[in-house]
Design a protein around this motif. Structure first.
Motif, PDB file in Angstrom:
ATOM      1  N   ILE B 125      58.192  33.256  38.412  1.00  0.00           N
ATOM      2  CA  ILE B 125      59.218  32.457  37.730  1.00  0.00           C
ATOM      3  C   ILE B 125      59.210  31.022  38.264  1.00  0.00           C
ATOM      4  N   VAL B 126      59.209  30.896  39.596  1.00  0.00           N
ATOM      5  CA  VAL B 126      59.231  29.556  40.187  1.00  0.00           C
ATOM      6  C   VAL B 126      57.984  28.779  39.788  1.00  0.00           C
ATOM      7  N   VAL B 129      58.273  27.541  36.285  1.00  0.00           N
ATOM      8  CA  VAL B 129      59.171  26.382  36.236  1.00  0.00           C
ATOM      9  C   VAL B 129      58.444  25.135  36.710  1.00  0.00           C
ATOM     10  N   ALA B 132      55.988  23.561  34.290  1.00  0.00           N
ATOM     11  CA  ALA B 132      56.519  22.811  33.156  1.00  0.00           C
ATOM     12  C   ALA B 132      56.704  21.359  33.575  1.00  0.00           C
ATOM     13  N   ARG B 141      59.618  20.930  43.927  1.00  0.00           N
ATOM     14  CA  ARG B 141      58.504  21.453  44.710  1.00  0.00           C
ATOM     15  C   ARG B 141      58.735  21.227  46.198  1.00  0.00           C
ATOM     16  N   LEU B 145      59.491  24.149  49.380  1.00  0.00           N
ATOM     17  CA  LEU B 145      58.659  24.215  50.587  1.00  0.00           C
ATOM     18  C   LEU B 145      59.509  24.424  51.841  1.00  0.00           C
ATOM     19  N   PHE B 208      55.541  30.567  49.100  1.00  0.00           N
ATOM     20  CA  PHE B 208      54.098  30.710  49.314  1.00  0.00           C
ATOM     21  C   PHE B 208      53.458  31.346  48.087  1.00  0.00           C
ATOM     22  N   LEU B 211      53.395  28.921  45.158  1.00  0.00           N
ATOM     23  CA  LEU B 211      52.363  27.893  45.251  1.00  0.00           C
ATOM     24  C   LEU B 211      50.997  28.449  44.882  1.00  0.00           C
ATOM     25  N   LEU B 212      50.698  29.672  45.358  1.00  0.00           N
ATOM     26  CA  LEU B 212      49.403  30.267  45.025  1.00  0.00           C
ATOM     27  C   LEU B 212      49.306  30.533  43.520  1.00  0.00           C
ATOM     28  N   ALA B 215      48.820  27.313  41.553  1.00  0.00           N
ATOM     29  CA  ALA B 215      47.426  26.856  41.557  1.00  0.00           C
ATOM     30  C   ALA B 215      46.647  27.560  40.458  1.00  0.00           C
ATOM     31  N   LEU B 325      38.316  37.152  46.826  1.00  0.00           N
ATOM     32  CA  LEU B 325      39.345  36.706  47.768  1.00  0.00           C
ATOM     33  C   LEU B 325      39.342  35.201  47.996  1.00  0.00           C
ATOM     34  N   SER B 326      38.179  34.600  47.946  1.00  0.00           N
ATOM     35  CA  SER B 326      38.158  33.167  48.253  1.00  0.00           C
ATOM     36  C   SER B 326      38.422  32.340  47.002  1.00  0.00           C
ATOM     37  N   GLU B 328      36.414  31.558  44.669  1.00  0.00           N
ATOM     38  CA  GLU B 328      35.360  30.582  44.384  1.00  0.00           C
ATOM     39  C   GLU B 328      34.404  31.035  43.303  1.00  0.00           C
ATOM     40  N   ARG B 331      35.041  29.337  40.099  1.00  0.00           N
ATOM     41  CA  ARG B 331      34.799  27.916  39.960  1.00  0.00           C
ATOM     42  C   ARG B 331      33.620  27.618  39.067  1.00  0.00           C
TER      43      ARG B 331
END
Lengths: 277, 331
Positions: B125-126, B129, B132, B141, B145, B208, B211-212, B215, B325-326, B328, B331
């Protein structure tokens, strides 16, 4: 339609307000409490009634707490410095040189960073006793390497992989050895990454509790988290909430300031590492 | 990309490596790499591999705090010991039949599953938000933190004060809102102690998670949403059909990291609800036996079991989920 979108907007901002209040309120309340004294502590106050520095004076006048602050600062700085030193060369090798077993090695390093600390507690306890560093800062510096080193290696490896290959090729054409490439070419480019990684590792070391609790026995050797956890009042029943909150604010404000300054970098480092500091 | 399967390692040519150069240059680089890695590997061996091996060894002995070196090897007796009494009755001893241990296992599992589930939902949810565009996004943000930046011990104390039965603000708020009729001893009572730990942990680690996930959300191309909007698809449907599948890898990584972290929780429980059997986790009970009760070897056996559980969990996730896990591969 416009009515509905207005309602949506209002709902959205209500959600935003809830998130912000929920995130910030506990720390705000700690600040309010840290300025309260005497009987004020025993009535719930939503706004600060007065600005009394009594609790802060009590905490900062307490020489063992000040000593704990310095212990924590010393331990965290040395741990981070040592980890970065080892991590820079290691992450160059992991990010830039192709060799057999590299993938396995990276997975191992990731696995170590997810280690339950308790699993090494018994072995570390023996090692620390054997080295004669029990109840000294060196015990923590040694043991914190277990989580700061894998973390710094992992994050620096991801950063280093993103550096453009042309720079390195040009250096190789000029006859630079790998060591020269690291120290003269890459290090100047890596400064931002080093600061971010170092800061995250510093926060990790600053906050660590289990090892610090187990490997110290006297008040003067404690780190800040242990000191706060074991801060006691005149009697067993009486918990000194005022001084505890003042101490909490003292150790948290620098962290919050640092985190807010380096906000963007930290978010990048956290998501790159995917590992909690 | 650090591949899980070492056999595929040579195929992992990342563009970051200079591909020019003679074989001798390649060898020189590999030699240098070895020396660059050696100090880190030695350090990790000393602080991780060696102590882990010693812990496992101690778990097979009768070592006590004061008697580490003359400990006798006793096999698996700390784990399980079967003894036949002269009366013909068999008694079982050891961690594996210790109700306190299984209580701790249950507490840890319950804590991990519930906290990670809530953190994932709230984090999502965060993150939505924050994804947006609105005025004050940077401020929000920064605000989220703050819980992340606060040391765990400090958050435990702060919440311990807020959850205080007599003077705590939470009871006051709930009373004023009429949600409870009398003050609750959040951290002391066995019914609410786990809830208290969960509340604090969810508060502290949702940022935490957010934020992940954020991303991951930012990788979703904006025009996908535009296209869905033009087609008049309901946002909820877009979320479940488009957004969620696309951020699944990022979400999985976040969940695994949080899960591993939750399984080893120690400090929050130790400080917020000391000596409460309702919240005692595997880490807490191991340390208690090892250090406080002078059952060093017994505690070592328990921490070895915790290590085993986490190792199996990691292996299973990597193997079954083939989780990147990484992050990558994508990418």
């Amino acid at each position: 339609m416009s009515n509905r979108s207005l309602l949506n907007t209002m709902g959205f901002y209500a959600l935003v307000v809830i998130i912000v209040v929920f995130a910030c309120f506990p720390f705000y309340y700690a600040i309010v409490t840290s300025f309260a004294t005497g009987t004020q502590l025993f009535q719930v106050q939503y706004w600060p009634q007065q600005l009394s520095w009594t609790n802060y004076n009590a905490v900062l006048g307490n020489s063992t707490f000040v000593r704990s602050l310095f212990n924590s600062l010393f331990i965290a700085s040395l741990t981070v410095g040592f980890s970065l030193l080892l991590a820079v060369t290691a992450s160059y090798a992991l990010a830039r040189v192709r060799f057999r077993g590299r993938g396995l090695l990276l997975m191992t390093i990731l696995a170590v960073s997810m280690f339950p600390q308790i699993a090494v507690l018994a072995g570390l306890f023996e090692l620390i006793r054997f080295l004669g560093i029990f109840n000294t800062p060196w015990a923590m510096i040694l043991s914190y390497v277990i989580f700061t080193l894998p973390f710094t290696v992992w994050v620096l490896t991801t950063f280093m992989r993103d550096l453009p290959v042309e720079i390195e090729e040009a250096a190789i054409v000029d006859g630079a050895t790998p060591w020269v490439i690291i120290s003269q070419v890459f290090l100047p480019l890596l400064w931002p990454a080093l600061v971010t990684t170092g800061l995250l590792a510093f926060i990790g070391a600053w906050n660590e509790f289990l090892f610090a609790l187990t490997f110290t026995s006297s008040e003067t050797q404690r780190t800040v988290p242990v000191a706060i956890a074991l801060l006691s009042g005149a009697s067993q029943q009486e918990i000194p909430w005022g001084p505890i909150m003042a101490a909490s604010v003292i150790v948290t404000v620098p962290l919050i300031v640092l985190v807010l300054i380096f906000q963007r970098k930290i978010v990048a480092g956290l998501t790159a590492g995917g590992v909690k500091g | 990309m650090p591949d899980i399967n070492p056999n595929t390692a040579p195929a992992l040519a990342t563009p970051a490596e200079p591909h020019k150069g003679s074989p001798s240059l390649q060898r020189q680089r590999q030699r240098a790499a070895f020396w660059f890695l050696a100090p880190m590997l030695i350090a990790l061996f000393c602080v991780a591999a060696w102590p882990l091996m010693r812990t496992i060894y101690f778990s097979l002995t009768d070592a006590t705090l004061s008697n580490l070196y003359d400990a006798k090897f006793i096999g698996f007796q700390n784990y399980l010991q079967v003894r036949e009494l002269s009366s013909g009755r068999t008694i079982y001893r050891g961690t594996l039949v210790d109700p306190d241990w299984w209580n701790a296992v249950w507490n840890t599992v319950r804590f991990s599953v519930v906290s990670v589930a809530f953190e994932t939902v709230f984090g999502l949810i965060v993150a939505l938000v924050l994804n947006a565009e609105f005025k004050g996004r940077g401020f929000v943000r920064a605000a989220i933190l703050i819980p992340w930046a606060i040391p765990t011990i400090v958050s435990a104390k702060m919440w311990g004060w807020m959850l205080n039965d007599q003077f705590g603000i939470l009871n006051d708020i709930l009373l004023n809102l009429g949600l409870i009729s009398q003050r609750i001893a959040w951290t002391a009572s066995t019914e609410t102690a786990m809830k208290a730990v969960l509340i604090v942990d969810i508060w502290k680690t949702t940022p935490f998670m957010a934020l992940l996930i954020l991303a991951g959300l930012q990788m979703v191309p904006r025009d996908m949403y535009e296209a869905a909007k033009i087609d008049g698809i309901h946002p909820v449907k877009v979320f479940f059909k488009v957004t969620l599948p696309l951020i699944r890898p990022a979400l999985m990584v976040a969940v695994i990291f949080r899960m591993l972290d939750a399984l080893r929780i120690f400090d929050l429980v130790y400080v917020l609800t000391p000596n409460s059997s309702a919240t005692k986790t595997m880490s807490v009970i191991s340390r208690e036996n090892m250090i406080d009760f002078d059952k060093f070897a017994y505690g070592a056996a328990q921490s070895t079991l915790l290590f085993g559980i986490i190792a199996v969990f990691v292996a299973a996730y990597i193997w079954i989920g083939k989780v990147d896990l990484s992050g990558e591969k994508s990418r």
